[in-house]
Write a protein that holds these residues in place. Structure first.
Motif, PDB file in Angstrom:
ATOM      1  N   PRO A 484      -6.924  21.497  84.823  1.00 16.44           N
ATOM      2  CA  PRO A 484      -7.813  20.368  85.065  1.00 16.44           C
ATOM      3  C   PRO A 484      -8.578  20.511  86.386  1.00 16.44           C
ATOM      4  O   PRO A 484      -8.008  20.854  87.426  1.00 16.44           O
ATOM      5  N   HIS A 485      -9.868  20.224  86.335  1.00 17.16           N
ATOM      6  CA  HIS A 485     -10.716  20.230  87.529  1.00 17.16           C
ATOM      7  C   HIS A 485     -12.091  19.684  87.183  1.00 17.16           C
ATOM      8  O   HIS A 485     -12.425  19.495  86.016  1.00 17.16           O
ATOM      9  N   ILE A 486     -12.905  19.416  88.192  1.00 13.87           N
ATOM     10  CA  ILE A 486     -14.306  19.015  88.021  1.00 13.87           C
ATOM     11  C   ILE A 486     -15.189  20.187  88.454  1.00 13.87           C
ATOM     12  O   ILE A 486     -14.998  20.753  89.539  1.00 13.87           O
ATOM     13  N   HIS A 487     -16.147  20.532  87.610  1.00 17.00           N
ATOM     14  CA  HIS A 487     -17.158  21.531  87.978  1.00 17.00           C
ATOM     15  C   HIS A 487     -18.468  20.778  88.211  1.00 17.00           C
ATOM     16  O   HIS A 487     -18.913  19.999  87.364  1.00 17.00           O
ATOM     17  N   TYR A 488     -19.103  21.018  89.374  1.00 22.32           N
ATOM     18  CA  TYR A 488     -20.389  20.376  89.668  1.00 22.32           C
ATOM     19  C   TYR A 488     -21.410  21.405  90.117  1.00 22.32           C
ATOM     20  O   TYR A 488     -21.104  22.330  90.873  1.00 22.32           O
ATOM     21  N   GLN A 489     -22.678  21.197  89.657  1.00 20.17           N
ATOM     22  CA  GLN A 489     -23.779  22.029  90.130  1.00 20.17           C
ATOM     23  C   GLN A 489     -25.080  21.241  90.059  1.00 20.17           C
ATOM     24  O   GLN A 489     -25.274  20.400  89.180  1.00 20.17           O
ATOM     25  N   LEU A 490     -25.983  21.490  91.016  1.00 17.74           N
ATOM     26  CA  LEU A 490     -27.342  20.970  90.969  1.00 17.74           C
ATOM     27  C   LEU A 490     -28.211  22.104  90.445  1.00 17.74           C
ATOM     28  O   LEU A 490     -28.112  23.240  90.926  1.00 17.74           O
ATOM     29  N   GLN A 491     -29.065  21.820  89.463  1.00 21.21           N
ATOM     30  CA  GLN A 491     -29.770  22.906  88.790  1.00 21.21           C
ATOM     31  C   GLN A 491     -31.220  22.552  88.497  1.00 21.21           C
ATOM     32  O   GLN A 491     -31.635  21.393  88.567  1.00 21.21           O
ATOM     33  N   ARG A 492     -32.004  23.597  88.183  1.00 20.69           N
ATOM     34  CA  ARG A 492     -33.380  23.438  87.726  1.00 20.69           C
ATOM     35  C   ARG A 492     -33.378  23.444  86.199  1.00 20.69           C
ATOM     36  O   ARG A 492     -33.031  24.446  85.587  1.00 20.69           O
ATOM     37  N   GLY A 493     -33.738  22.347  85.602  1.00 19.15           N
ATOM     38  CA  GLY A 493     -33.791  22.306  84.148  1.00 19.15           C
ATOM     39  C   GLY A 493     -32.640  21.520  83.556  1.00 19.15           C
ATOM     40  O   GLY A 493     -31.559  21.401  84.141  1.00 19.15           O
TER      41      GLY A 493
END
Length: 535
Positions: A484-493
């Motif tokens: 268990p974990h949270i994956h986060y990213q800011l992305q283009r598109g």
């Protein structure tokens, strides 16, 4: 009146410079002077330029970028030079040249509408090619002694002496290069070739380098196909390859290693297109002109301009027509553009309550690399940095499992996946590697992507507007997630696997060697972080 005359000459000499993509009145003037190696052709080129620019004024104002850049005049000059080169000059042929120059300008207007306005594609010298081929073909059909299709060879005597001196100064291959360069203006001699090369060199060292590269590639291919490199001068393929090389040498495509390879491919394809066009037109006793250059350039620019070739994946960044300048300036413009685009607009908060541990940060193996390099994985640990209690064989043993996941900023939900089963700890789902996930559009081409939610725990729907801190769902173990974990990213598109961008979170505290407040920063792998203040 004085200003109008000054503007006219500025546009006139820019027209000459644009033949080699030199946006300079000075170098354009020097190109104009070089045409007087053959005074007859200098005169016909000047007539073509003046008529084309005057005709352009009927369609556009004096302030039109198409007129000011010399686009009309450039095509008119080439039409005039070709006419002076191939057709015997007398009052009748001059009258026909005037008509052709007007026709050339009308074609330019049509091509601007078809190419530049619709697809941001350059018009290049296609209008010159079409109008000149039509003119020569028509004259050939007249079969008149008044106008003969013949090659003009009138040259000032003193310049012939300079030609002999230059002939003794350079090695054979460089002399061929200079003649090929001069043949762009239908003046295949050393005198004009030297002037052209020096002007290009002083204007842009990169363009001068690519002029040489275009010639060398065509010479190598010519030697392999025809058995000798001089064939490129005889067939006009050489200057077409040089012009193709200039286009992709940092003018219309930002210069980098991938665009360099793309340029080599374009030159090579242009050579074979030129050979084919030469064979076809030879049947009608017509010259190749710059047709291979126009075909190849449009063929290779179209996929970039229309987005058929993905910019991110290919590394080929096209330069909009309004920003076309010398390659050195294009590189500076592109760096500034990327900095502006990459500068984060959205204000982000960490997507959770309480203190979480950064188990995997940016540019970290095994998964945060390539397009996904700017991403974070967050878990919850105890004082011993352990993330579960007991044996850890169940998801429920993990401290972060089932904890709330929050919206990091205001936006609109554009994607929700909510029905992927949670994995047992140690297992992964590689077929649905993002698991249960949400993508939020923050505008400005910035999207938050959050993955690995608990099955059926997401409480928002696609199309819904969310605000910072709003509950989205609960942490799970779905997708390519062994625990268990949270994956986060800011992305283009808005698509999964879109290019991630470096992101800063605001107003958070972090603890690695002692807690400290961070107004804006990037959580690092190994940090313990929380929103606003230590909790």
């Amino acid at each position: 009146m004085k200003n109008k005359l000054s503007n006219f000459f500025n546009v006139l000499f820019k027209s000459y410079g644009q033949i080699f993509f030199c946006n300079s009145v000075l170098f354009g003037f020097l190109f104009f002077i070089a045409t007087f190696y053959n005074p007859v052709m200098a005169l016909t080129g000047l007539i073509g330029a003046c008529i084309a620019n005057i005709t352009g004024l009927f369609f556009y104002s004096e302030e039109s970028p198409y007129l000011k850049a010399g686009l009309f005049g450039c095509n008119g000059i080439l039409t005039g030079l070709a006419w002076g080169h191939y057709i015997s000059i007398n009052p009748v042929s001059i009258a026909i040249l005037i008509v052709l120059s007007i026709f050339c300008s009308i074609l330019t207007v049509i091509l601007i509408d078809m190419f530049a306005r619709k697809y941001d594609l350059p018009v290049l010298s296609l209008a010159f090619v079409v109008s000149t081929l039509i003119g020569i073909l028509a004259i050939t059909g007249f079969n008149s002694d008044i106008i003969k299709v013949t090659h003009s060879s009138y040259t000032i005597e003193s310049l012939l002496n300079i030609e002999k001196i230059l002939d003794s100064l350079f090695p054979m291959q460089f002399k061929t290069f200079l003649k090929v360069l001069g043949s762009t203006f239908f003046l295949g001699n050393l005198f004009t070739g030297v002037i052209f090369f020096l002007c290009i060199l002083f204007y842009s060292r990169i363009l001068a380098m690519f002029a040489l590269i275009g010639y060398l590639v065509s010479a190598i291919l010519s030697y392999g196909v025809f058995g000798h490199s001089s064939k490129i001068l005889e067939t006009s393929i050489g200057f077409n390859c040089i012009l193709i090389s200039l286009v992709f040498g940092g003018l219309f495509v930002v210069l980098n290693i991938r665009s360099f390879i793309y340029a080599l491919l374009a030159i090579s394809i242009g050579f074979f297109i030129g050979s084919s066009v030469n064979l076809c037109l030879k049947f009608f006793n017509l010259p190749v002109l710059a047709l291979p250059f126009n075909i190849t350039t449009l063929l290779f620019l179209y996929p970039l301009k229309t987005g058929f070739l993905d910019t991110v994946k290919t590394g080929l960044y096209q330069v909009p027509l309004v920003h076309i300048m010398k390659p050195e300036e294009s590189s500076i413009w592109f760096k500034k553009k990327r900095l502006l685009e990459d500068s984060q607009k959205v204000v982000l908060s960490l997507p959770f309550y309480g203190m979480w541990f950064v188990s995997q940060g940016n540019k970290s193996t095994p998964t945060h690399k390539d397009l996904g390099k700017y991403a974070w994985d967050f878990i919850v640990v105890d004082t011993d940095k352990k993330q579960f209690s007991g044996s850890g064989v169940k998801n429920e043993n993990y401290f972060c499992y089932g904890l709330p996941v929050l919206a990091p900023a205001d936006g609109k939900v554009v994607k929700v996946v909510n029905n992927v089963l949670d994995n047992e700890p140690g297992d992964t789902n590689e077929e649905e590697n993002w698991g249960n996930c949400i993508i939020i559009d923050h505008s400005n081409n910035e999207f938050s992507e959050i993955s690995h939610f608990k099955e059926n725990s997401i409480v928002v729907k696609e199309g819904e507007t969310v605000v910072r801190g709003q509950l989205l769902g609960f942490c799970g173990n779905s997708g390519l997630s062994p625990e268990p974990h949270i994956h986060y990213q800011l992305q283009r598109g808005k698509d999964l696997s879109a290019q991630t961008i470096s992101a800063n979170f605001t107003n958070f505290a972090k603890n690695k060697d002692g807690f400290k407040f961070v107004k804006s920063g990037i959580p690092q792998e190994g940090d313990i972080v929380c929103n606003h203040e230590i909790e």
